[in-house]
Write a protein that holds these residues in place. Structure first.
Motif, short mmCIF file in Angstrom:
data_model
loop_
_atom_site.label_atom_id
_atom_site.label_comp_id
_atom_site.label_asym_id
_atom_site.label_seq_id
_atom_site.Cartn_x
_atom_site.Cartn_y
_atom_site.Cartn_z
N ARG A 253 -44.18 6.10 -25.07
CA ARG A 253 -44.24 5.02 -23.67
C ARG A 253 -42.48 4.76 -23.09
O ARG A 253 -43.09 4.85 -21.79
CB ARG A 253 -45.21 2.94 -24.41
CG ARG A 253 -45.60 3.15 -23.39
CD ARG A 253 -47.19 2.00 -23.44
NE ARG A 253 -46.74 1.11 -24.03
CZ ARG A 253 -46.21 0.25 -25.67
NH1 ARG A 253 -47.49 1.27 -26.28
NH2 ARG A 253 -46.04 -0.34 -25.87
N LEU A 254 -42.32 4.00 -23.87
CA LEU A 254 -41.09 4.00 -22.47
C LEU A 254 -40.32 5.06 -22.10
O LEU A 254 -39.69 5.45 -21.03
CB LEU A 254 -39.59 3.65 -23.39
CG LEU A 254 -39.84 1.94 -24.21
CD1 LEU A 254 -38.48 1.35 -24.89
CD2 LEU A 254 -40.27 0.85 -23.18
N ILE A 255 -40.40 6.30 -23.12
CA ILE A 255 -40.13 7.28 -22.52
C ILE A 255 -40.60 7.65 -21.27
O ILE A 255 -40.49 8.52 -20.26
CB ILE A 255 -39.92 8.45 -23.44
CG1 ILE A 255 -38.77 8.21 -23.88
CG2 ILE A 255 -39.28 9.92 -22.90
CD1 ILE A 255 -38.85 9.24 -25.69
N ALA A 256 -42.11 7.98 -21.43
CA ALA A 256 -43.19 8.46 -20.51
C ALA A 256 -42.76 7.10 -19.25
O ALA A 256 -42.77 7.73 -17.92
CB ALA A 256 -44.79 8.07 -21.42
N GLU A 257 -42.25 6.35 -18.52
CA GLU A 257 -42.31 5.27 -18.08
C GLU A 257 -40.93 5.35 -17.36
O GLU A 257 -40.88 5.21 -16.17
CB GLU A 257 -42.24 3.67 -18.75
CG GLU A 257 -43.74 3.15 -18.89
CD GLU A 257 -43.13 1.83 -19.99
OE1 GLU A 257 -42.42 1.11 -19.39
OE2 GLU A 257 -44.77 1.23 -20.14
N SER A 258 -40.29 5.74 -17.56
CA SER A 258 -38.95 5.92 -17.31
C SER A 258 -39.04 7.09 -16.23
O SER A 258 -39.49 8.43 -16.59
CB SER A 258 -37.61 6.41 -18.77
OG SER A 258 -36.72 7.15 -18.11
N GLU B 296 -36.29 20.08 -28.39
CA GLU B 296 -37.20 19.55 -29.07
C GLU B 296 -37.55 18.92 -28.09
O GLU B 296 -38.48 18.32 -26.91
CB GLU B 296 -37.80 20.27 -29.81
CG GLU B 296 -39.49 20.09 -29.51
CD GLU B 296 -40.92 19.72 -30.60
OE1 GLU B 296 -40.01 20.47 -32.24
OE2 GLU B 296 -41.65 19.50 -30.84
N LEU B 297 -37.26 17.38 -28.57
CA LEU B 297 -37.32 15.94 -27.79
C LEU B 297 -37.39 16.59 -26.21
O LEU B 297 -37.39 15.72 -25.37
CB LEU B 297 -36.71 14.88 -28.24
CG LEU B 297 -36.31 13.80 -27.25
CD1 LEU B 297 -38.24 13.34 -27.31
CD2 LEU B 297 -35.69 12.79 -28.15
N ALA B 298 -35.65 17.47 -26.25
CA ALA B 298 -35.36 17.10 -24.78
C ALA B 298 -36.17 17.96 -23.81
O ALA B 298 -36.41 17.70 -22.54
CB ALA B 298 -34.02 17.94 -24.48
N GLU B 299 -36.82 18.53 -23.92
CA GLU B 299 -37.10 19.88 -23.79
C GLU B 299 -38.68 19.14 -23.68
O GLU B 299 -39.29 19.60 -22.64
CB GLU B 299 -37.24 21.07 -24.60
CG GLU B 299 -35.91 21.79 -24.24
CD GLU B 299 -35.97 23.20 -25.16
OE1 GLU B 299 -37.52 23.60 -25.46
OE2 GLU B 299 -34.83 24.22 -25.60
N ARG B 300 -39.23 18.67 -24.23
CA ARG B 300 -40.34 18.52 -24.43
C ARG B 300 -40.64 17.04 -23.66
O ARG B 300 -41.39 17.33 -22.61
CB ARG B 300 -41.15 17.44 -25.49
CG ARG B 300 -42.09 18.08 -26.60
CD ARG B 300 -42.24 17.69 -27.67
NE ARG B 300 -43.13 18.87 -28.38
CZ ARG B 300 -44.45 18.51 -29.08
NH1 ARG B 300 -45.37 17.93 -28.37
NH2 ARG B 300 -44.89 19.71 -30.11
N VAL C 295 -44.53 12.54 -28.12
CA VAL C 295 -44.01 12.30 -26.28
C VAL C 295 -44.75 13.73 -25.43
O VAL C 295 -45.29 14.56 -26.16
CB VAL C 295 -42.29 12.62 -25.99
CG1 VAL C 295 -42.20 11.27 -27.08
CG2 VAL C 295 -42.00 13.61 -26.52
N ARG C 296 -44.64 13.20 -24.45
CA ARG C 296 -44.75 14.50 -23.52
C ARG C 296 -44.46 14.54 -21.56
O ARG C 296 -43.46 14.07 -22.14
CB ARG C 296 -46.28 13.48 -22.21
CG ARG C 296 -47.50 14.78 -23.12
CD ARG C 296 -48.87 14.40 -22.27
NE ARG C 296 -49.44 12.60 -22.63
CZ ARG C 296 -49.89 12.33 -23.68
NH1 ARG C 296 -50.04 13.01 -24.85
NH2 ARG C 296 -50.23 10.93 -23.80
#
Ligand SMILES: Cc1ncc(C[n+]2csc(CCOP(=O)(O)OP(=O)(O)O)c2C)c(N)n1
Lengths: 188, 575
Positions: free
Chosen positions: B199-204, B226-230, B333-334
């Motif tokens: 959620r924090l990543i999506a909000e950032s 994968e995290l970086a690209e995704r 993550v999205r």
């Protein structure tokens, strides 16, 4: 040990340890290295053979979470927790050697009785008083006895145990159950 | 089966999959050495010339293989000589098992000849250590030692075994499993924390990934990428995180911190979210802690609970192995468009160049040497460094293409790591190219190991960045001690002749035009080579965060360097 009336808040951390060479050394070493000034440390046997119980008191200014995590990492430490805010029974014992003569006898005896302490050794010029209680009580008794002349004092430091039927630390079987195997990275 | 304690030790090593040991014999471990040939060639032993090198080589071997590195030393001075190497492994979370001989049981505690209380000495720099007083305990102790060393947050374990215990015979009983009950490293992150992190990543809008050694230890390269690209988040790697992410990736921003990229230090100050993976907010990364990342919330992915909140208090913590944590997180993550943030980062890169230097034909610039080595090897090599300016330049200009190919002493900053480190790497990767980027100071701390290199024909290429100084010390004295240069000037031996004395090919470059030629010569030579690069003596390493300052106070490159930076579209940046 601080005297005077302003007693700073302290953290009480209790732990269950393996009874093996070096365990205490490692705990003290980690505290020293990380700057956790030890106010008191009591270690002794527990109900389980091979396991020790420890009560550690550190200054309230220290991050208790770090204390728990840094010490909890040691292989010797089976379980550790900060019980400062929990419903614990806290006790400390002290032996206080006080000057004693005919004039003061009754006074001292009365003070000792009022504190539910005991006189455990008597010589013509002195007595040794044994007292158990929380630190406040021990401090108060010492202050009163100072008027008669305290020759020397030894204190054990704090011992703590959770009140109620639950053990302060989870039983061993539970520890083994909580065992989460770590994936060891595949060598490449 | 009945066997001696010494045989038990070797039997255990084989069962733990150990193929390589670095060590040096002495009175208290002679029984072990006496038994050793019976285990050849399943175990290969590399004789070092100083035990520090045994521990450091074992450390480097462990870093590149992910296996436990093993070293042997005798009691007393042998054991104390290991201490620097053990501390090095401790600071950088490297699995090493050090096996020392100790004086016979009857002499322990009586100051017997060559007695040193090595278990006492190494308490603060080992995950755990053992003094084995009973021969029958050897298999269990060693099994525990290996398990502790490599699991959770890896680290060194020392096992001290008295000489008479090595000589005693008993039945060998191998425990299927030996996991001390007080040792339970976390594995799986709390699923609620994973959700919250996603959620924090999506909000950032302005997130950054800070990837550290934990990514490499967990071999989580694919998961990190994968995290970086995704999630579309740029990646900064700490000194020990270098080579955990492809350096040519469009999301890669390089190193932060004391000699990191200027743009990164400013970006961290502007970020609204830091995703810290397997890193511990070392002061060389954070600068003055109180001003670190003032606008950022923090997700801390970490295997060691004691690192959480030690320096920086995270908003969310994922406790566990970096690979497992990243997999869980990647499931949640999205993709999010963050073009403003990327534009801002681009602008920072343009406004605060960090990788340019003058190119004059008469002088050999250290940066040029390092860049040329990466170029001419196409980044397809292992790079091992010492500690100092050359290390920082190697980190800044790193272009290695292999994951986990940048091997350096980060936490302890152990000068002299370059030679034993390169030995450990070359032994682990016999067919691969290994370059040691050396300081002229550090080189002389362990150069006796050239004997080990020559004896074993290890085809390491040593590049001495020879500036005639303890360069980093000289830089600090110049910048912070009024130019009072004390004990930083070095009167060096003739390195080429030193190499030759060991039977190693020695080369030298004194002008810029020599550089490609000697590198080429070294690459064509099948054996070990030492190149003495006589570089410009007074070059300073920038960007630099002065000691005690905040990242925002980074000193950029000198003006005349910045002027050399390519200027595409003019971008307005206010700092
Ligand atoms: C064992 C050890 N001693 C001292 C230091 C302090 N120190 C840090 S960098 C440095 C100078 C390194 O000189 P050199 O190896 O020539 O590398 P340069 O900085 O010149 O590239 C020193 C002395 C250290 N890191 N390690």
């Amino acid at each position: 040990m601080r005297d005077g009336n302003i007693r700073r808040r302290r953290h009480t951390v209790i732990a269950q340890l393996e009874d093996r060479p070096g365990a205490l050394n490692r705990i003290v070493s980690r505290c020293r290295q990380r700057g956790f000034d030890i106010e008191s440390l009591v270690v002794g046997r527990s109900e389980t053979p091979g396991l020790l119980r420890m009560t550690l008191v550190v200054d309230g200014g220290i991050d208790a979470e770090q204390v728990v995590r840094q010490l909890g990492k040691l292989v010797d430490v089976l379980d550790i927790r900060d019980v400062s805010d929990e419903d614990t029974l806290v006790r400390e014992m002290a032996l206080i050697k006080v000057r004693w003569d005919a004039d003061r006898r009754t006074h001292i005896t009365e003070v000792v009785r009022a504190f539910r302490a005991r006189i455990v050794d008597v010589s013509p010029a002195s007595v040794i008083v044994e007292v158990t209680g929380d630190e406040g009580k021990v401090d108060a008794l010492v202050r009163l006895l100072q008027d008669y002349g305290v020759i020397e004092m030894v204190r054990t430091g704090r011992l703590a145990m959770l009140r109620g039927p639950a053990p302060s630390h989870p039983p061993l079987e539970q520890l083994e159950e909580a065992y989460e195997y770590c994936p060891v990275p595949q060598p490449r | 089966m009945q066997m001696t304690g010494a045989e038990m030790i070797l039997e255990c090593l084989i069962r733990e999959g150990v193929e390589v040991v670095f060590g040096l014999p002495g009175g208290a471990n002679l029984p072990l050495y006496d038994a050793l040939p019976r285990y050849f060639p399943r175990i290969r032993h590399y004789l070092v010339r100083h035990e520090q090198a045994a521990a450091l080589a074992a450390d480097a071997y462990a870093r590149v293989t992910g296996r436990v590195g093993v070293c042997f030393a005798t009691s007393g001075p042998g054991a104390t000589n290991l201490v620097t190497g053990i501390a090095n492994a401790w600071m950088d979370s490297v699995p090493v098992v050090a096996i020392t001989g100790s004086v016979v049981r009857g002499l322990i505690g009586r100051d017997g000849f060559q007695e040193a209380d090595i278990t006492g000495i190494t308490i603060p720099i080992t995950k755990h250590n053992y003094l084995v007083r009973d021969v029958r305990a050897i298999p269990r102790v060693l099994r525990e030692a290996f398990y502790i060393a490599r699991s959770g947050r890896p680290g060194p374990v020392l096992v001290d075994i008295p000489r008479d215990v090595q000589q005693e015979r008993a039945e060998f009983e191998w425990p299927e499993e030996a996991r001390p009950r007080g040792y339970r490293p976390p594995v799986e992150p709390d699923p609620r924390a994973v959700e919250q992190a996603a959620r924090l990543i999506a909000e950032s809008d302005r997130p950054l990934i800070l990837a550290g050694h934990g990514v490499i230890i967990a071999q989580a390269y694919d998961e990190l990428r994968e995290l970086a690209e995704r999630a579309n988040v740029p990646v900064i790697t700490t000194l020990l995180g270098i080579s955990g992410f492809p350096p040519d990736h469009p999301l890669y921003l390089g190193m932060p911190g004391m000699h990191g990229m200027h743009w990164n230090n400013l970006a961290i100050s502007e970020a609204d979210l830091l995703i810290a993976v397997g890193m511990r907010f070392d002061d060389r990364v954070t600068g003055r802690l109180k001003d670190f990342a003032p606008r950022a919330r923090v997700i801390h992915i970490e295997v060691d609970p004691a690192e959480v909140g030690k320096n920086v208090r995270p908003t969310v913590t994922l406790l566990g192995d970096a690979r497992v944590c990243l997999r869980r997180l990647n499931g949640e993550v999205r993709y999010k468009e963050r073009s403003e943030w990327f534009a801002r980062l681009e602008a920072l890169k343009q406004a605060y160049p960090s990788l340019v230097y003058p190119d004059d034909p008469e002088e050999v610039r250290p940066q040029y040497v390092i860049q040329k080595i990466y170029e001419m090897t196409d980044g397809d090599a292992y790079f091992v460094t010492g500690v100092g300016q050359h290390q920082m330049w190697a980190a800044q200009f790193f272009r290695g293409r292999r994951p986990n190919s940048f091997i350096t002493s980060g936490g302890l900053g152990t000068m002299g790591y370059e030679i034993p480190g390169a030995i450990g790497v070359q032994v682990a990767r016999p067919g691969d190219l290994v370059w040691a980027i050396c300081g002229d100071g550090g080189f002389q701390m362990t150069c006796q190991e050239l004997a080990t290199v020559a004896e074993n024909g290890l085809p390491i290429k040593f590049a001495i960045i020879d500036n005639g100084h303890h360069g980093m010390v000289r830089q600090w004295q110049q910048l912070f001690y009024r130019g009072n240069l004390v004990a930083s000037r070095l009167r060096n031996p003739d390195f080429v002749r030193l190499a030759e004395a060991y039977g190693i090919l020695g080369l030298r470059a004194v002008r810029r035009e020599d550089v490609p030629a000697v590198i080429d010569r070294a690459l064509r030579h099948p054996g070990p080579v030492l190149i003495d690069f006589r570089v410009k003596q007074d070059e300073n390493c920038y960007p630099m965060v002065p000691p005690g300052a905040s990242l925002q106070e980074t000193i950029g490159l000198p003006e005349e360097y910045r002027a050399l930076a390519p200027k595409p579209s003019a971008v307005e940046v206010e700092s």
